[in-house]
Design an enzyme around this catalytic site. Structure first.
Site, short mmCIF file in Angstrom:
data_model
loop_
_atom_site.label_atom_id
_atom_site.label_comp_id
_atom_site.label_asym_id
_atom_site.label_seq_id
_atom_site.Cartn_x
_atom_site.Cartn_y
_atom_site.Cartn_z
N HIS A 1 13.67 -18.87 -27.15
CA HIS A 1 14.87 -18.09 -27.49
C HIS A 1 14.66 -17.25 -28.73
CE1 HIS A 1 18.21 -17.73 -30.35
NE2 HIS A 1 18.83 -17.19 -29.33
N ASP B 33 20.57 -34.69 -28.56
CA ASP B 33 20.79 -33.64 -29.53
C ASP B 33 20.02 -33.91 -30.84
OD1 ASP B 33 22.47 -31.31 -30.59
OD2 ASP B 33 23.01 -32.90 -32.00
N VAL C 153 17.16 -34.67 -32.35
CA VAL C 153 16.55 -35.96 -32.68
C VAL C 153 15.71 -35.90 -33.96
CG1 VAL C 153 16.56 -36.71 -30.28
CG2 VAL C 153 14.51 -35.61 -31.22
N GLN D 138 23.04 -21.01 -30.41
CA GLN D 138 22.74 -19.67 -30.90
C GLN D 138 23.94 -18.74 -30.81
OE1 GLN D 138 20.37 -21.27 -28.93
NE2 GLN D 138 19.03 -21.73 -30.65
N GLU E 229 16.10 -32.37 -27.89
CA GLU E 229 16.12 -31.23 -28.80
C GLU E 229 15.46 -31.72 -30.08
OE1 GLU E 229 19.08 -28.13 -31.16
OE2 GLU E 229 19.73 -30.18 -30.76
#
Length: 519
Positions: free
Chosen positions: A308, A252, A254, A378, A285
């Protein structure tokens, strides 16, 4: 040599260690036995051997007023403020000893919050239907111990201990074992950039675990350049991959670690301890869009927020916040994403004060990017937790789903996507007293800059993260068109399996272009 956490030497004897450089003395307390003084070793370590087998409850006494759990506890009894528990990693009897994983290009990932399905056993019950649909991997949002009994996952404080409210260590192994029996890989989201606010005692005895001069959105940065801290995270990652047999990890945020050397060394160490005979996949991520980290010897892929973000603009027309970076020429930006991976490859980003973001990525294979239409971030970071099923035209959303599942990038779904869920996924916690007030009011202040929540009365409607109802609402219930969505996913995933996946190994993107402006 293992540095952190208890090690069973015999069935009835355990070695305990704690890095407490700020303390002159530490005492081991074993439930039901006399306390034992720990010997001070070099570099701030304390250690002792004691009569203690699997199931023994223990903690560390720092002074008359403070006893703390083991930061590398393998299990907890009574929550993150309670007793740590000695766990024997060898007691579980695996049914899938011949499992070696699956190649990365076969991955179709389903991200899931364990708590919303009732724990590890609840997730295990969903696996046959997912495998039948065409999913090939599940990714558990962080499942380690946190304050309270419910949390959206990113406030963990004991990274080695499965969350007590989700089940036991053996329950987690049984989930992974069942997945492997169905041909499903299992990944775990790990958070090495910060600790949560409830139950983190490290500062009381090891202030050097954090770097007070380097700030993150969650406080001082983790001092990963310190040998003991580096070992803490290396051993944690190794435990998940070897003791629990996870097929990979997602690291997560980084960018908040801010130390590329640590990331590269960690990847090399994990590749060495898992060996060449297993398919083990490491995914980042990284808001910095740093293509240099994405090599076979380091990390397989990165979550591609650019995919996204630009599709969210195209699907919803929203251009506030970080979507401002994708508001202009979104069709052209999507083409660049499909053809080259990152959209931002060194250009100035409006949402980052015009500073350059990213590095060139066109040389990377498409499988170096994990794409998604939505994920926990999100949805959960929206004030009301709305999904695209409520924000986008259904026909456009179906087209975007086809693009996601038939593109050469690795696709990721968020739980509920496959049955058109319209349930929110909200930010939820289980904090109390002053901390609960601070989290609730802080959450509402975050959205004061948005026109829809400029009025205090509007902000008051934002769900209280600590209310049990907020958690209950976040369970992904099938939407009104569930059967149609399942049929679409089954059709597209079969097509991906038969036509796309066999062509992905060694593939390179050959470019993409926008043939018309977005309308």
């Amino acid at each position: 040599m293992t540095h952190w956490g208890p090690v069973l030497l015999t069935p009835e004897r355990t070695r305990f260690r704690l890095w407490a450089p700020d303390r002159d003395a530490v005492t081991l307390e074993i439930d039901g036995a006399a306390p034992v003084a720990m010997a001070r070793e070099a570099d701030g370590w304390f250690a002792v051997e004691a009569a203690a087998g699997a199931g023994t409850r223990y903690r560390f006494r720092l002074d008359a007023d403070l006893a703390v759990p083991d930061p590398a506890s393998r299990g907890q009894s009574g929550g993150v403020h309670g007793w740590s528990v000695v766990v024997d990693p060898g007691t579980y009897r695996w049914q899938t000893d011949d499992w070696r994983g699956r190649p990365w290009e076969e991955a179709v990932i389903w991200e899931v919050h364990v708590g919303t399905l009732g724990g590890f056993a609840g997730v295990a019950e969903t696996l046959p239907a997912l495998a039948d649909l065409g999913i090939t991997a599940i990714e558990l949002m962080p499942a380690n111990a946190f304050g309270g009994t419910r949390n959206w996952g990113y406030d963990g404080v004991l990274p080695f201990a499965p969350a007590e409210s989700y089940g036991t260590p053996d329950d987690l192994k049984a989930l992974i074992d069942r997945a492997h029996g169905l041909g499903l890989m299992v990944f775990l989201d790990v958070v090495y950039n910060h600790f949560g606010p409830d139950g983190n005692y490290l500062g009381a005895y090891a202030a050097g675990f954090f770097d007070a001069e380097v700030h993150t959105p969650w406080g001082g940065a983790v001092a990963v350049e310190t040998p003991a801290v580096h070992a803490f995270f290396r051993e944690n990652a190794s435990m998940w991959l070897n003791d629990y047999r996870f097929d990979g990890l997602r690291f997560d945020a980084v960018h908040a670690i801010g130390n590329a050397d640590f990331l590269d060394e960690l990847a090399g160490e994990l590749r060495a301890v898992t060996g060449p005979d297993r398919h083990v996949h490491l995914v980042l991520e990284n808001e910095h869009n740093d293509a240099d980290r994405l090599t076979p010897a380091r990390y397989d892929a990165q979550w591609n927020d650019d995919f996204h973000n630009v599709l969210h603009v195209l699907l919803t027309g929203e251009t506030s916040g970080y979507y401002a970076d994708f508001a202009e020429r979104p069709a052209e930006r999507l083409a660049r994403c499909l053809g080259e991976g990152f959209i931002y490859q060194g250009e100035g980003s409006p949402n980052h004060d015009g500073k350059p973001r990213g590095t060139p990525s066109a040389h990377l294979p498409p499988t170096a990017f994990v794409s998604f239409l939505q994920n926990h971030d999100q949805i959960g970071n929206r004030a009301m937790g709305e999904r695209l099923t409520l924000l986008a035209d259904p026909a456009k959303l179906r087209a975007a789903t086809a693009l996601l599942l038939l593109s050469p990038q690795i696709p990721l779904l968020f739980m509920g996507d496959e049955h058109g869920s319209q349930s929110p996924f909200l930010f939820f916690t289980d904090f109390h007293d002053d901390l609960a007030d601070a989290v609730r009011e802080g959450r509402r202040r975050e959205f004061a800059q948005f026109a829809a929540f400029a009025d205090p009365a509007a902000r008051a409607r934002i769900p209280d993260p600590n209310a049990e109802a907020t958690f209950a609402q976040s369970r992904a219930m099938p939407g009104p068109s569930a059967d149609a969505w399942r049929a679409l996913y089954a059709q597209l995933l079969a097509l991906r399996r038969d036509v796309i996946v066999p062509r992905l190994k060694g593939a390179q993107a050959i470019g993409a272009e926008a043939v018309a402006r977005a309308r």
